[in-house]
Write an enzyme that holds these catalytic residues in place. Structure first.
Site, PDB file in Angstrom:
ATOM      1  N   LYS A 117       7.197  -0.252  -5.860  1.00  0.00           N
ATOM      2  CA  LYS A 117       7.981  -0.065  -4.639  1.00  0.00           C
ATOM      3  C   LYS A 117       9.336   0.565  -4.962  1.00  0.00           C
ATOM      4  CE  LYS A 117       6.253  -4.238  -2.290  1.00  0.00           C
ATOM      5  NZ  LYS A 117       5.362  -4.033  -1.169  1.00  0.00           N
ATOM      6  N   GLY A 165       0.703  -8.020  -0.758  1.00  0.00           N
ATOM      7  CA  GLY A 165       0.224  -9.291  -0.209  1.00  0.00           C
ATOM      8  C   GLY A 165       1.336 -10.304   0.011  1.00  0.00           C
ATOM      9  N   HIS A 209       6.636  -3.592  12.418  1.00  0.00           N
ATOM     10  CA  HIS A 209       5.960  -2.906  11.312  1.00  0.00           C
ATOM     11  C   HIS A 209       5.144  -1.791  11.950  1.00  0.00           C
ATOM     12  CE1 HIS A 209       3.368  -2.814   7.529  1.00  0.00           C
ATOM     13  NE2 HIS A 209       2.706  -2.058   8.393  1.00  0.00           N
ATOM     14  N   GLU A 276       4.024   2.983   5.257  1.00  0.00           N
ATOM     15  CA  GLU A 276       4.489   1.859   6.065  1.00  0.00           C
ATOM     16  C   GLU A 276       5.998   1.955   6.311  1.00  0.00           C
ATOM     17  OE1 GLU A 276       1.248  -1.593   5.040  1.00  0.00           O
ATOM     18  OE2 GLU A 276       3.183  -1.751   4.033  1.00  0.00           O
ATOM     19  N   ARG A 292      -4.731   4.253  -0.202  1.00  0.00           N
ATOM     20  CA  ARG A 292      -6.149   3.917  -0.017  1.00  0.00           C
ATOM     21  C   ARG A 292      -6.451   3.866   1.482  1.00  0.00           C
ATOM     22  NH1 ARG A 292      -4.973  -1.109   1.992  1.00  0.00           N
ATOM     23  NH2 ARG A 292      -3.275  -2.164   0.909  1.00  0.00           N
TER      24      ARG A 292
END
Ligand code: ADP
Length: 665
Positions: A117, A165, A209, A276, A292
């Site tokens: 990230k 996650g 989001h 995102e 993905r």
């Protein structure tokens, strides 16, 4: 490039879903499976399937060499990794290349670039993609991190650089809590990813989001296929996803879409990816890119009419993107929920066990169900406990919400607790209907979404009792010996012939005993219930649905038996109740006419007597298991066992004579 045979390095719903598209494109499908999945749906669906190791994922679905070996042995020319497992593993992509197998995904370099990230943020900063105010440097000195947190301004969010996650993620409200939170985030990150580096971001308090689906081909084309709003989250994990994002203006959609395409181009992306963003007010900031296909891709398929797996396979074959940006459709609205085996009453603890009964609403208009399991399958400790994704689409959001609520009302799972009622509560919540979405939704409305278990009402009790009475009647009617319809014995298994004017059915509800007295009527029954007497009648259909009339009111219901547990599904609710009395009386009646026969098709699980043995009236003779309930056939009178016709383990047909009892004296 030819793509004739595709190996799917995954399991469950995504493997099945990928096979569906491959088959439609004339591509043969190869499954891989762990020992736990030998009879799984994805194995059954595939043209061929190869075992790759024991149940734990690291010994099977995460084992690069085993999967490559299966690909070579089967002659597959490409591998699709699905999501999770090896989907974002650059080394796997490289191993495919080495074996001259096409990896259906981006180049390893792009996976690596987006894998951290922090590194991804540094790249995005250069590409001019907006970032949440924060720190994503290499220097991990705790004092420096604390100073950066103070500069950013509390509250802040600590994230694991290698994260995913929600692991290694900590919200910190003030400077005093920083050191502890940092230590705990690092610990989690080390355990989960073997890498304890973190980054720090301004913590937005009511963000949404919103993520953008991007696609690039190997000819330099890149487009975005609109966005998805995944704001309904629990512990920073998606629960509901929808497209398009409610209220997003076309200008902002274009700005976010362009930023996402820029992000993809910055890393030389090829294939399907998701960028995102976290959005607050008019601002949106890059969070990360998932390299993905995403779990929630079906909502994008629903509003664009495109098959994203088909796009992936075309791009993998070296083709150009099927559409240009201007031609990407956006029609209607779609919402997806993830149905999980988990117990909302126990802090959403994942559940393992057998799916005794499963009915998914794939026959409803506008509803799509993606699943990798069938009734009878087990949810194991080894993998994600997702049972299905339920996707509802509509001409507009209101229609999609309505269809989603209907789909959840028609969803039936017995054997494991699920989040179905929780999802239904979200779908029916006024704030959700009003599209009042942000990541705090579940936290804010938690009390509405987790209603206390309902007390048992007369309707549920009546449906449970009616199902047992109708089942008995069905058995009685069909037990007539077809070879000799006029034989008095043929009617014998039914208690109806010798029936009393009434029968008592005993239920147990959390320890409390409830007795329902059923009086036989010409049509149906009169049930004495806690709230008074209710006239009921009904019909059991072949698929287990019950068409019931309660005091004249018609409704459809289903009562599923699992052992002595009855789950009553009616009007979108489900209620568990235990049946205590296994209708000894009816089994006794079986014998009064002279023949001792199986009350239903089933398995003999115990023979309690031997030939020559004398028995007294009421003694247990044979136990038959049928429809997951045990039925004890007892001696209708004193006598001697003349012959035993079946042994434990034998299958018996309905009406089959089990043993011969000679009358005493
Ligand atoms: P992971 O990769 O572990 O899933 P993400 O970076 O994708 O973590 O973030 C997961 C979720 O956490 C987001 O969808 C959002 O709800 C929340 N989140 C992430 N960053 C922030 C932030 N700066 N402020 C508030 N919430 C955030």
């Amino acid at each position: 490039m030819s793509l004739r045979k595709l190996l799917i390095a995954n399991r469950g719903e995504i493997a099945v879903r990928i096979m569906r598209t491959a088959r439609a494109m004339g591509i043969a499908t190869v499954a891989v499976y762990s020992e736990a999945d030998a009879h799984a749906l994805h194995v059954e669906t595939a043209d061929e399937a190869w075992p790759i190791g024991p149940a734990p994922a690291r010994e099977s679905y995460l084992k690069i060499d085993a999967i490559i070996a299966a690909a070579k042995a089967s002659g597959a020319d490409a591998i699709h990794p699905g999501y999770g497992f090896l989907s974002e593993n650059a080394a796997f992509g490289e191993a495919c290349a080495e074996a001259s197998i096409t990896f259906v995904g981006p180049p390893a370099s792009a996976i690596r670039a987006m894998g951290s990230k922090s590194a991804a943020k540094a790249l995005m900063e250069k590409a001019g993609v907006p970032l949440v105010p924060g720190y994503h440097g290499e220097d991990q000195d705790p004092a420096l991190l604390a100073a950066e947190a103070a500069r950013i301004g509390y509250p802040v969010l600590i994230k694991a650089s290698a994260g995913g996650g929600g692991k290694g993620m900590k919200v910190v409200a003030s400077a005093g809590e920083f050191a502890d939170a940092l230590a705990s985030a690092q610990r989690e990150a080390r355990n989960a990813f073997g890498d304890d580096r973190v980054l720090i971001e301004k913590y937005l308090t009511r963000p949404r989001h919103i993520e953008v689906q991007v696609f690039a081909d190997s000819h330099g084309n890149a487009v975005y296929l609109n966005e998805r709003d995944c704001s309904i989250q629990r512990r920073h994990q998606k629960v509901v996803e929808e497209a398009p994002a409610p209220g997003l203006s076309p200008e902002r959609r274009a700005a976010m879409g362009q930023a996402a395409v820029d992000a993809a181009r910055a890393v030389g992306y090829v294939g399907a990816g998701t960028v995102e963003f976290i959005a607050e007010g008019e601002d949106f900031f890059f969070m990360e890119m998932n390299t993905r296909l995403q779990v929630e891709h079906p909502v994008t398929e629903a509003i664009t009419g495109q098959d994203l797996v088909e796009w992936q396979l075309r791009v993998a074959r070296g083709e150009r993107l099927p559409l240009t940006q201007a031609d990407v459709p956006l029609e209607g609205a779609a919402i997806e929920v993830r149905l999980y085996a988990e117990d909302p009453q126990k802090d959403f603890l994942p559940q393992v066990g057998r799916l005794d009964h499963l009915r998914l609403p794939d026959d409803l208009p506008g509803v799509r169900v993606d699943t990798g399991v069938r009734a009878g399958d087990s949810v194991s400790i080894h993998y994600d406990p997702m049972i299905a994704k339920i996707i509802a689409r509509g001409a507009d959001r209101a229609e999609a919400v309505g269809r989603l609520a209907a789909a959840l009302a028609a969803t039936e799972v017995v054997g494991l607790p699920t989040n179905r009622a929780f999802l239904a509560a979200i779908a029916n919540h006024p704030a959700f209907t009003a599209a009042d979405l942000d990541t705090g939704f579940i936290g804010r409305f938690g009390a509405d979404l987790l209603p206390a278990p309902e007390p048992l009402d007369d309707r549920t009790l009546a449906l449970a009792a009616l199902s047992i009475l109708l089942e008995e009647a069905r058995v009685s009617a069909t037990a007539t010996d077809p070879a000799d319809p006029f034989s008095p014995w043929g009617l014998a298994p039914g208690w109806r012939l010798n029936r009393a004017a009434h029968v008592d059915l005993t239920f147990s509800d959390g320890g409390a005993r409830l007795v329902v007295r059923a009086h036989y009527r010409a049509r149906g029954f009169a049930l004495d219930l806690p709230g008074g007497t209710l006239e009921v009648e009904g019909r059991l259909e072949a698929d287990g649905t019950m068409e019931a009339r309660l005091a004249g009111v018609k409704l459809r219901a289903r009562v599923v038996r699992s052992g002595m547990k009855l789950t009553v599904f009616a009007g979108g609710t489900e209620r568990l109740i235990e049946f205590v009395d296994p209708r000894r009386a009816s089994i006794d009646a079986t014998g009064t006419a002279g023949r001792l026969v199986a009350p239903m098709p089933g398995t003999v699980i115990r023979v309690a007597v031997e030939p020559g043995q004398s028995v007294q009236k009421g003694a247990a003779l044979v136990v038959v298991e049928a429809m997951k309930m045990e039925h004890t056939v007892t001696a209708p009178r004193d006598g001697t066992v003349a012959r035993v016709l079946f042994a434990a383990g034998d299958l018996v047909d309905e009406g089959a004579e089990l043993l011969v009892l000679e009358e005493a004296g």
